[in-house]
Design a protein around this motif. Structure first.
Motif, PDB file in Angstrom:
ATOM      1  N   VAL A   1       1.063  -0.865   0.025  1.00  0.00           N
ATOM      2  CA  VAL A   1       0.262  -0.056  -0.527  1.00  0.00           C
ATOM      3  C   VAL A   1       0.527   0.897  -0.049  1.00  0.00           C
ATOM      4  O   VAL A   1       2.250   0.953   0.513  1.00  0.00           O
ATOM      5  N   ARG A   2       0.055   2.348  -0.876  1.00  0.00           N
ATOM      6  CA  ARG A   2       1.594   3.568  -1.433  1.00  0.00           C
ATOM      7  C   ARG A   2       1.435   4.153   0.678  1.00  0.00           C
ATOM      8  O   ARG A   2       0.597   4.221   1.417  1.00  0.00           O
ATOM      9  N   LEU A   3       2.209   4.293   1.315  1.00  0.00           N
ATOM     10  CA  LEU A   3       3.200   5.432   2.285  1.00  0.00           C
ATOM     11  C   LEU A   3       1.846   6.648   2.325  1.00  0.00           C
ATOM     12  O   LEU A   3       2.391   7.732   1.363  1.00  0.00           O
ATOM     13  N   ASN A   4       1.715   6.987   3.116  1.00  0.00           N
ATOM     14  CA  ASN A   4       1.202   8.529   3.102  1.00  0.00           C
ATOM     15  C   ASN A   4       1.912   9.006   3.640  1.00  0.00           C
ATOM     16  O   ASN A   4       2.465   9.135   5.501  1.00  0.00           O
ATOM     17  N   GLU A   5       2.748  10.324   3.337  1.00  0.00           N
ATOM     18  CA  GLU A   5       4.459  10.829   3.552  1.00  0.00           C
ATOM     19  C   GLU A   5       3.783  12.041   4.507  1.00  0.00           C
ATOM     20  O   GLU A   5       4.082  12.475   5.170  1.00  0.00           O
TER      21      GLU A   5
END
Length: 208
Positions: free
Chosen positions: A178-182
């Motif tokens: 899953v995409r990292l929440n930057e």
């Protein structure tokens, strides 16, 4: 029995050496040549191999001694590796489903983990890297119930591209990135540069 009538099912059991009979085949899990004979015989009889379900590890419950662990490793690691090598040797790349039971827990706990199933995931990782043309799907069952077997049949008939799955009764879990929440604030730990520190864990197997 859960698969459609379009499939011809060939049953293979572990045994002392290669043998063919009306009820199917038997092979020695530790003999690569047995698997080569098996694949040759199946292709001669049916023309091709589309899907293989490696369910031998399910026969081993909770291993409690060296003898039972050795037997479990033969049916999971040795047999699966020789199978993959024999398939690759003749250029056949079917969908390979590797089954285990309670090899890991969805909730992250260690209760009820069956060590006999752990090597299945490991050998599956090796096959995924060493034989990239072979789709290797690892499926961990919780009870091998009718519901889970039905889910497995549906997976074989037309599942998605996920290759690491776990069934827990009627629930299906898959491993994915899953995409990292930057934008999420990163936790930091402040400490003086002049001191030495010992890292300890509050929970076995986890070091934060």
């Amino acid at each position: 029995e859960k698969l459609s009538a379009d499939h011809t099912i060939v049953r293979v059991e572990p045994g002392a050496s290669y043998a063919a009979g009306d009820g199917g085949f038997q092979v020695n899990p530790e003999s690569k040549s047995d698997f080569e004979q098996l694949i040759s015989a199946v292709v001669d009889a049916h023309g091709k191999i589309d899907t293989i379900i490696q369910g031998w590890p399910l026969a081993h419950g909770d291993v409690s001694d060296l003898e039972s662990m050795t037997a479990a490793q033969k049916d999971s690691m040795a047999a699966t590796l020789h199978l993959a090598q024999a398939l690759s040797g003749v250029g056949i790349n079917p969908d390979l489903f590797l089954l285990s039971r309670d090899a890991y827990r969805i909730d992250g706990s260690e209760n009820g983990i069956q060590l006999a199933g752990a090597p299945v995931s490991g050998i599956g990782n090796v096959i995924e890297l060493e034989f990239p043309n072979m789709r290797c799907v690892r499926v961990d069952l919780s009870a091998a119930s009718e519901t889970e077997i039905g889910m497995l049949a549906a997976e074989i008939e037309g599942g998605d591209d996920q290759v690491r799955l776990a069934y827990c009764e009627a629930d299906r879990y898959s491993e994915r990135f899953v995409r990292l929440n930057e934008k999420a604030p990163a936790e930091s730990l402040e400490y003086p540069d002049s001191e030495n520190y010992l890292l300890d864990s509050t929970s076995k197997g986890i070091l934060d």
